[in-house]
Design a protein around this motif. Structure first.
Motif, PDB file in Angstrom:
ATOM      1  N   ASN A 110       0.848  -1.156  -0.193  1.00 32.96           N
ATOM      2  CA  ASN A 110       0.066  -0.167  -0.090  1.00 32.96           C
ATOM      3  C   ASN A 110       0.954   1.103   0.104  1.00 32.96           C
ATOM      4  O   ASN A 110       0.302   2.229   0.568  1.00 32.96           O
ATOM      5  N   GLY A 111       2.138   1.221  -0.629  1.00 32.49           N
ATOM      6  CA  GLY A 111       2.912   2.305  -0.832  1.00 32.49           C
ATOM      7  C   GLY A 111       3.779   2.828   0.438  1.00 32.49           C
ATOM      8  O   GLY A 111       4.428   3.669   0.358  1.00 32.49           O
ATOM      9  N   LEU A 112       3.811   1.910   1.565  1.00 30.56           N
ATOM     10  CA  LEU A 112       4.507   2.283   2.619  1.00 30.56           C
ATOM     11  C   LEU A 112       5.834   1.300   2.811  1.00 30.56           C
ATOM     12  O   LEU A 112       5.763   0.046   2.796  1.00 30.56           O
ATOM     13  N   THR A 113       7.001   1.958   3.034  1.00 29.63           N
ATOM     14  CA  THR A 113       8.167   1.301   3.062  1.00 29.63           C
ATOM     15  C   THR A 113       9.096   1.788   4.212  1.00 29.63           C
ATOM     16  O   THR A 113       9.396   2.933   4.611  1.00 29.63           O
ATOM     17  N   LEU A 114       9.650   0.791   4.879  1.00 30.89           N
ATOM     18  CA  LEU A 114      10.654   0.983   5.979  1.00 30.89           C
ATOM     19  C   LEU A 114      12.395   0.432   5.436  1.00 30.89           C
ATOM     20  O   LEU A 114      12.371  -0.290   4.959  1.00 30.89           O
ATOM     21  N   ARG A 115      12.970   1.809   5.767  1.00 31.22           N
ATOM     22  CA  ARG A 115      14.604   1.232   5.399  1.00 31.22           C
ATOM     23  C   ARG A 115      15.241   1.673   6.584  1.00 31.22           C
ATOM     24  O   ARG A 115      15.088   2.727   7.206  1.00 31.22           O
ATOM     25  N   SER A 116      16.395   0.988   6.816  1.00 29.83           N
ATOM     26  CA  SER A 116      17.240   1.249   8.081  1.00 29.83           C
ATOM     27  C   SER A 116      18.356   0.985   7.751  1.00 29.83           C
ATOM     28  O   SER A 116      18.628  -0.319   7.198  1.00 29.83           O
ATOM     29  N   ASN A 117      19.513   1.342   8.113  1.00 26.26           N
ATOM     30  CA  ASN A 117      20.981   1.264   7.913  1.00 26.26           C
ATOM     31  C   ASN A 117      21.772   1.684   8.929  1.00 26.26           C
ATOM     32  O   ASN A 117      21.636   2.663  10.035  1.00 26.26           O
ATOM     33  N   LEU A 118      22.752   0.916   9.283  1.00 27.67           N
ATOM     34  CA  LEU A 118      23.743   1.066  10.276  1.00 27.67           C
ATOM     35  C   LEU A 118      25.229   0.801  10.012  1.00 27.67           C
ATOM     36  O   LEU A 118      25.159  -0.231   9.355  1.00 27.67           O
ATOM     37  N   ARG A 119      26.038   1.469  10.282  1.00 29.98           N
ATOM     38  CA  ARG A 119      27.585   1.328  10.203  1.00 29.98           C
ATOM     39  C   ARG A 119      28.361   1.509  11.118  1.00 29.98           C
ATOM     40  O   ARG A 119      28.188   2.663  11.873  1.00 29.98           O
ATOM     41  N   TYR A 120      29.407   0.640  11.359  1.00 28.04           N
ATOM     42  CA  TYR A 120      30.422   1.057  12.609  1.00 28.04           C
ATOM     43  C   TYR A 120      31.709   0.818  11.862  1.00 28.04           C
ATOM     44  O   TYR A 120      32.058   0.067  11.170  1.00 28.04           O
ATOM     45  N   SER A 121      32.633   1.915  12.278  1.00 26.76           N
ATOM     46  CA  SER A 121      34.012   1.822  11.704  1.00 26.76           C
ATOM     47  C   SER A 121      35.132   2.101  12.669  1.00 26.76           C
ATOM     48  O   SER A 121      34.849   2.941  13.497  1.00 26.76           O
ATOM     49  N   ASP A 122      36.213   1.546  12.677  1.00 26.44           N
ATOM     50  CA  ASP A 122      37.583   1.938  13.494  1.00 26.44           C
ATOM     51  C   ASP A 122      38.632   2.094  12.522  1.00 26.44           C
ATOM     52  O   ASP A 122      38.754   1.398  11.675  1.00 26.44           O
ATOM     53  N   LEU A 123      39.306   3.457  12.829  1.00 23.53           N
ATOM     54  CA  LEU A 123      40.355   3.736  11.988  1.00 23.53           C
ATOM     55  C   LEU A 123      41.620   4.081  12.873  1.00 23.53           C
ATOM     56  O   LEU A 123      41.448   4.579  13.845  1.00 23.53           O
ATOM     57  N   THR A 124      42.784   3.755  12.441  1.00 22.31           N
ATOM     58  CA  THR A 124      43.934   4.261  12.831  1.00 22.31           C
ATOM     59  C   THR A 124      44.821   4.755  11.638  1.00 22.31           C
ATOM     60  O   THR A 124      44.747   4.020  10.604  1.00 22.31           O
ATOM     61  N   ASP A 125      45.450   5.998  11.859  1.00 22.65           N
ATOM     62  CA  ASP A 125      46.114   6.625  10.719  1.00 22.65           C
ATOM     63  C   ASP A 125      47.161   7.397  11.196  1.00 22.65           C
ATOM     64  O   ASP A 125      47.095   8.283  11.987  1.00 22.65           O
ATOM     65  N   ASP A 126      48.522   6.846  11.200  1.00 20.55           N
ATOM     66  CA  ASP A 126      49.618   7.457  11.431  1.00 20.55           C
ATOM     67  C   ASP A 126      50.688   7.971  10.303  1.00 20.55           C
ATOM     68  O   ASP A 126      50.741   6.962   9.412  1.00 20.55           O
ATOM     69  N   PHE A 127      51.076   9.210  10.309  1.00 17.21           N
ATOM     70  CA  PHE A 127      52.121   9.483   9.175  1.00 17.21           C
ATOM     71  C   PHE A 127      53.360  10.406   9.971  1.00 17.21           C
ATOM     72  O   PHE A 127      52.886  10.851  10.889  1.00 17.21           O
ATOM     73  N   GLY A 128      54.335  10.293   9.207  1.00 11.79           N
ATOM     74  CA  GLY A 128      55.361  11.203   9.411  1.00 11.79           C
ATOM     75  C   GLY A 128      56.306  11.446   8.127  1.00 11.79           C
ATOM     76  O   GLY A 128      56.464  10.415   7.440  1.00 11.79           O
ATOM     77  N   TYR A 129      56.793  12.744   8.097  1.00  6.77           N
ATOM     78  CA  TYR A 129      57.637  12.873   6.882  1.00  6.77           C
ATOM     79  C   TYR A 129      58.333  14.347   7.198  1.00  6.77           C
ATOM     80  O   TYR A 129      58.058  15.035   7.916  1.00  6.77           O
ATOM     81  N   VAL A 130      59.393  14.663   6.315  1.00  8.06           N
ATOM     82  CA  VAL A 130      59.797  15.762   6.115  1.00  8.06           C
ATOM     83  C   VAL A 130      59.904  16.440   4.836  1.00  8.06           C
ATOM     84  O   VAL A 130      59.571  16.082   3.602  1.00  8.06           O
ATOM     85  N   TYR A 131      59.448  17.877   4.964  1.00  4.04           N
ATOM     86  CA  TYR A 131      59.259  18.929   3.881  1.00  4.04           C
ATOM     87  C   TYR A 131      60.137  20.026   3.864  1.00  4.04           C
ATOM     88  O   TYR A 131      60.573  20.310   4.810  1.00  4.04           O
ATOM     89  N   LEU A 132      60.287  20.523   2.498  1.00  2.00           N
ATOM     90  CA  LEU A 132      61.356  21.658   2.305  1.00  2.00           C
ATOM     91  C   LEU A 132      60.460  22.769   2.676  1.00  2.00           C
ATOM     92  O   LEU A 132      59.392  22.880   2.507  1.00  2.00           O
ATOM     93  N   THR A 133      61.279  23.708   3.246  1.00  2.00           N
ATOM     94  CA  THR A 133      60.786  25.046   3.376  1.00  2.00           C
ATOM     95  C   THR A 133      61.719  26.119   2.974  1.00  2.00           C
ATOM     96  O   THR A 133      62.763  26.695   3.479  1.00  2.00           O
ATOM     97  N   ASP A 134      61.578  26.098   1.440  1.00  2.00           N
ATOM     98  CA  ASP A 134      62.237  26.789   0.500  1.00  2.00           C
ATOM     99  C   ASP A 134      61.923  28.092   0.342  1.00  2.00           C
ATOM    100  O   ASP A 134      60.759  28.788   1.055  1.00  2.00           O
ATOM    101  N   SER A 135      62.761  29.153   0.004  1.00  2.14           N
ATOM    102  CA  SER A 135      62.329  30.691  -0.146  1.00  2.14           C
ATOM    103  C   SER A 135      63.038  31.151  -1.594  1.00  2.14           C
ATOM    104  O   SER A 135      63.999  30.568  -2.065  1.00  2.14           O
ATOM    105  N   VAL A 136      62.201  31.812  -2.237  1.00  2.00           N
ATOM    106  CA  VAL A 136      62.504  32.493  -3.451  1.00  2.00           C
ATOM    107  C   VAL A 136      63.715  33.292  -3.638  1.00  2.00           C
ATOM    108  O   VAL A 136      64.528  33.557  -4.503  1.00  2.00           O
ATOM    109  N   ASP A 137      64.194  33.815  -2.256  1.00  2.00           N
ATOM    110  CA  ASP A 137      65.311  34.406  -1.885  1.00  2.00           C
ATOM    111  C   ASP A 137      66.628  33.747  -1.548  1.00  2.00           C
ATOM    112  O   ASP A 137      67.537  34.528  -1.379  1.00  2.00           O
ATOM    113  N   ARG A 138      66.421  32.364  -1.568  1.00  2.00           N
ATOM    114  CA  ARG A 138      67.559  31.703  -1.090  1.00  2.00           C
ATOM    115  C   ARG A 138      68.706  31.953  -1.875  1.00  2.00           C
ATOM    116  O   ARG A 138      68.580  31.959  -3.251  1.00  2.00           O
ATOM    117  N   VAL A 139      69.712  31.851  -1.254  1.00  2.00           N
ATOM    118  CA  VAL A 139      71.101  31.863  -2.051  1.00  2.00           C
ATOM    119  C   VAL A 139      72.026  30.573  -1.919  1.00  2.00           C
ATOM    120  O   VAL A 139      72.123  30.138  -0.721  1.00  2.00           O
TER     121      VAL A 139
END
Length: 710
Positions: free
Chosen positions: A319-348
């Motif tokens: 008769n036109g009636l619908t039920l929908r239901s959704n459920l999600r569980y997530s677990d995350l670990t995210d670790d990073f490390g790096y080295v970046y340049l800090t240059d300058s256009v005036d560098r000699v």
């Protein structure tokens, strides 16, 4: 045959599968029965299709649609009610599985780079996240209609998805708190009630080796239980020295359909990435080879591990009636490390300064909703009403470190090793709790005029604890967003619309949430006798309540929520299978961006400036041609990117460029194909980002695969 099994499940009000969360909670429009039956073949016999089927943006189409065509003519509610993209009052793009395979798109940025209005690749060798903007603003990503939220900091695996769906512009009434640029929704591969399978092995540039498997079948004679297993393993390097790009992905799904009216699906997935996050950039003085590395091999890591469990349930009461239901569980670990340049256009000289940076983070998230849909017809009026609730509980803990690194001589690089000590500059725990209610009403008059209205309220409770000072803060927000649209079907081939939509960006404690509003006028054309869809949209998108620095009368600088930005633009898209052997995907975007009120942190005005990384012009074209008598196919694509500013002050600008991609496929044994894909065919190199250093676009990559399907 697969279609023979699927077709009865589409007929009438048979609900196969389940809805995919939040998008399902708020459809965009309604769709007349005549066209629905015509396009899907449903509605024969005694079973009666609803004349009005709400259109949503997150739902999943049938598997055969995604693998056999690049033209997604319909969106699907999780209950498998077909609805037409042609009559959706919003600017929408769908990248099907077939298109993803044709272009061998292995990252989200690859998937999206031929879609109008989307800017990708502007962080170049920074591979920590999927980076993209829509219509000049940040965008929000979803998986099966549920926001990724605190799971956002992960590069998604395209092999896991049936399709990727894009909604351009503000849409918080559909999604809840979201960035104003738009939404990208990943639709997971799900079990199908048929036997199928695919396996492949691949080898490519930078010692890339990978294998993938995608199989499924029914588990019982009554065909009420089906499974699917999808997995991929990759062992690779990146284009710069001392790099790696390894990953493992595994997903399993189980669908139970005990009756014509009930369906339940469970999906479990695991993603692990062991990568290097960044090359660290390149000096300003000249163009360098992409393979050069000025970071630290002993301190260049990015480890990601994510596990998710998703449940989806649909029940049709009749008769036109619908039920929908959704459920999600997530677990995350995210670790990073790096080295970046800090240059300058005036560098000699040739010695360049560097810095260490790193972050360790953990996040957990539980999100779910329940949605009731009621469809009815009253003479010449069709009605569809959706009402629902959503709940989200998420937490994250993050520690960030920094230290100056030893300078490096770029003429004779000598690495100094990992840092002896690092200073913690931020350690924070955050908790988020969201409760939402929403209602959407669609009315169709005489199968020609469609009126859509929606309202949503999100109540958010946020808390934050500074782990360095043991101080806590909190904030409560109650935000209402609205949406309205009017669609007029000029003919059965042409539809037009005008719409208004609001967005509320995910808030931060102590800051008024940024709000967006969009006015859009569009037209879509689906010609008879051709599998094609053409669309055009003009829009104005505003972002208000931006916090900026304001110089006071006494000379002090204070932060105030009075900033405002605006984009006016045009999006054009064509997806067409011109013949049985020739298809094309084309797009063009024009964006006129402007800061109406804004400042730098020191109070310097940005009024009248363009946005960063927002080119005025973007265009793309991908063509694919098949020679069936020779079991061969060829693909060729071009992507034009106009110039854009690197910084908010508009002091540095990129160069306009055109990149080419190509593919070749040969079926040398029945059901077995050899494919070769080349991205950036001419190995064109240019600066895509510039801050403390220059960053280049991705270089040429070649990938060869042998795949077998059954």
């Amino acid at each position: 045959m697969a279609n023979d099994k699927q077709e009865p499940r589409m007929a009438g009000v048979r609900w196969q599968g389940t809805t995919t969360a939040l998008l399902c909670c708020a459809p965009l429009m309604a769709f007349p029965a005549g066209a629905n039956a015509q396009e899907t073949g449903a509605g024969d016999g005694d079973e009666q299709d609803y004349r009005l089927a709400p259109v949503i943006v997150n739902a999943q189409a049938l598997r055969d649609d995604n693998t056999s065509t690049i033209v997604a003519r319909e969106l699907w509610m999780g209950g498998k009610v077909a609805t037409s993209i042609q009559d959706t009052p919003a600017s929408v793009s769908v990248i099907t599985e077939k298109e993803i395979e044709q272009r061998n798109a292995t990252t989200t940025e690859d998937v999206l780079q031929y879609t109008p209005g989307i800017m990708t690749g502007y962080y170049a060798t920074d591979d920590r996240n999927d980076y993209f903007k829509i219509r000049g603003f940040q965008a929000t990503s979803y998986r099966d209609g549920l926001t990724l939220g605190s799971m956002r900091g992960v590069r998604e695996e395209p092999y896991a998805y049936e399709r990727v769906e894009v909604l351009r512009g503000a849409n918080s009434t559909l999604f809840g708190p979201a960035d104003p640029g738009g939404s990208v929704n990943f639709v997971s591969k799900r079990p199908r009630f048929e036997s199928f399978g695919e396996g492949y092995v691949g080898y490519g540039s930078f010692a890339r080796k990978e294998v993938g498997l995608d199989v499924g079948d029914t588990l019982n004679d009554s065909q009420t239980l089906a499974y699917r297993i999808t997995g991929k393993v990759k062992d690779s390097e990146r284009e710069y020295d001392h790099s790696r790009d390894d990953s493992e992905f595994l997903m399993g799904g189980l669908t139970w359909e005990p009756t014509e009216s009930t369906s339940a699906t469970l999906i479990l997935d695991y993603l692990n990435r062991d990568n290097t996050p960044n090359s660290g950039g390149y000096p300003f003085d000249r163009e360098y080879d992409r393979s050069e590395f000025f970071g630290e091999p002993a301190y260049n890591f990015h480890d990601v591990e994510r596990t998710s469990a998703t449940g989806m349930l649909t029940h049709d009461f009749g008769n036109g009636l619908t039920l929908r239901s959704n459920l999600r569980y997530s677990d995350l670990t995210d670790d990073f490390g790096y080295v970046y340049l800090t240059d300058s256009v005036d560098r000699v000289g040739t010695v360049v300064d560097r810095s260490y940076i790193g972050t360790d983070s953990d996040a957990q998230e539980l999100i779910g909703n329940a949605i009731l849909q009621y469809d009815a017809s009253f003479d010449v009026i069709d009605s569809s009403t959706l009402a629902g609730v959503e709940y989200r509980d998420a937490s994250s803990e993050e520690t960030s470190v920094y230290a100056p690194a030893s300078p490096i001589d770029i003429a004779d690089p000598v690495y100094s090793g990992p840092p002896s000590s690092l200073s913690v500059y931020n350690a924070e725990r955050r908790d988020y709790e969201t409760r939402a209610v929403f209602v959407t009403q669609n009315l169709s008059f005489y199968d020609r005029v469609i009126v859509t209205a929606g309202v949503r309220n999100d109540h958010l409770e946020l808390s934050s604890t500074n782990l360095l000072t043991d101080t806590a803060s909190s904030g409560d927000f109650s935000e209402i967003s609205l949406r309205g649209a009017l669609t007029y079907k000029v003919t059965d081939e042409v539809s037009s619309y005008i719409s208004y939509a609001e967005s509320v960006a995910p808030p931060e404690i102590g800051v008024t949430p940024e709000r967006g509003e969009q006015y859009e006028l569009g037209v879509k054309y689906a010609p008879f006798g051709m599998n094609a869809l053409f669309s055009a949209a003009v829009y104005e998108l505003n972002k208000d309540d931006v916090t900026i620095a304001v110089v006071q009368d006494n000379g002090t600088i204070e932060r105030e929520t009075i900033g405002e930005s605006r984009v006016r633009g045009l999006d054009l898209e064509a997806k067409a299978e011109l013949t049985d052997n020739l298809s094309l995907t084309g797009g063009y975007s024009y964006m006129e961006s402007e800061v109406l009120r804004g400042t730098l942190r020191d109070g310097t005005s940005l009024e009248g400036n363009d946005f960063t990384t927002t080119p005025k012009h973007m265009a793309s074209l991908w063509t694919h041609y098949t020679l069936p008598e020779r079991n061969m196919s060829f693909g060729l694509g071009a992507r034009y990117l106009g110039a854009y500013y690197f910084d908010a002050a508009n002091t540095a600008k990129s160069e306009a460029t055109t990149l080419f991609d190509a593919s070749f496929s040969y079926q040398f044994i029945r059901d077995t194909d050899l494919t070769v894909h080349v991205s950036n065919l001419l190995d064109e190199q240019h600066v895509v980002g510039s801050g403390t250093a220059d960053f280049y676009n991705q270089g040429r990559e070649v990938m060869a695969k042998v795949s077998y399907r059954w």
